[in-house]
Design an enzyme around this catalytic site. Structure first.
Site, PDB file in Angstrom:
ATOM      1  N   ALA A   1       3.193   6.004  -2.706  1.00 24.14           N
ATOM      2  CA  ALA A   1       4.394   6.767  -3.061  1.00 24.14           C
ATOM      3  C   ALA A   1       4.524   6.881  -4.584  1.00 24.14           C
ATOM      4  O   ALA A   1       4.851   7.947  -5.108  1.00 24.14           O
ATOM      5  CB  ALA A   1       5.639   6.111  -2.469  1.00 24.14           C
TER       6      ALA A   1
ATOM      7  N   GLY B   1       0.814  -1.217   0.000  1.00 26.92           N
ATOM      8  CA  GLY B   1       0.000   0.000   0.000  1.00 26.92           C
ATOM      9  C   GLY B   1       0.842   1.260   0.000  1.00 26.92           C
ATOM     10  O   GLY B   1       0.545   2.229  -0.708  1.00 26.92           O
ATOM     11  N   CYS B   2       1.906   1.251   0.777  1.00 26.21           N
ATOM     12  CA  CYS B   2       2.776   2.428   0.880  1.00 26.21           C
ATOM     13  C   CYS B   2       3.544   2.647  -0.417  1.00 26.21           C
ATOM     14  O   CYS B   2       3.768   3.788  -0.828  1.00 26.21           O
ATOM     15  CB  CYS B   2       3.718   2.284   2.066  1.00 26.21           C
ATOM     16  N   THR B   3       3.928   1.565  -1.072  1.00 25.99           N
ATOM     17  CA  THR B   3       4.614   1.680  -2.360  1.00 25.99           C
ATOM     18  C   THR B   3       3.655   2.241  -3.406  1.00 25.99           C
ATOM     19  O   THR B   3       4.017   3.146  -4.166  1.00 25.99           O
ATOM     20  CB  THR B   3       5.172   0.308  -2.802  1.00 25.99           C
TER      21      THR B   3
END
Length: 157
Positions: free
Chosen positions: A49, A44-46
């Site tokens: 970003a 999710g964070c990738t």
């Protein structure tokens, strides 16, 4: 935590992926998209970003700076930024002081285990250093576009 919208954004100093210490107040005169995320290199964070990366120029064209914040180390941030060619700064918050100041360091539950972690959240700080908009418990899909549209709707005001 109560809303920060309309209030002075908590200032902070943090080490950034460029190896320098930055302060939120360094960006007065620009919009700041301050986004908090749980962990480098996670799916999710990738995705989040990379969405910010892909719209980076659109934000820049509106005089907006993107700053990502998580509790990861500088080394972790640098690897993450390099691997995904992130053109904006990631800030270290290993003691979670920035997350606490913005009310995003929260109790969480996963697999029946309770722990503290960062609640995915985004704050738009206006040119005078006030919180102009906030999103808490962010869902990744479509969020970057939502933030961009908000700034588009307010940039000329």
């Amino acid at each position: 935590m109560e809303s920060l919208t309309g209030k002075k954004a908590p200032d902070f100093e943090a080490l950034a992926t460029n190896g320098e210490k930055v302060r939120l107040s360094d960006f007065r005169g620009k919009y700041v998209v301050l986004y908090f995320y749980p962990k480098d290199m996670t799916p999710g964070c990738t995705a989040e970003a990379c969405d910010f990366r892909d719209r980076y120029q659109d934000f820049s064209d509106l005089n907006a700076v993107i700053l990502g914040v998580s509790g990861d180390s500088l080394r972790s941030h640098q690897k993450f930024a390099e691997k995904h060619r992130l053109p904006f700064l990631l800030l270290t918050d290993e003691d979670h002081e920035i997350a606490k100041a913005y009310g995003v360091w929260k109790p969480k539950k996963m697999f029946g285990r309770e722990f503290f972690g960062t609640e995915r959240s985004t704050f738009i700080i206006d040119k005078e250093g006030n919180v102009a908009m906030e999103w808490r418990k962010v869902q990744v899909n479509g969020h970057v576009e939502q933030a961009l549209e908000w700034i588009r709707g307010h940039a000329g005001k």
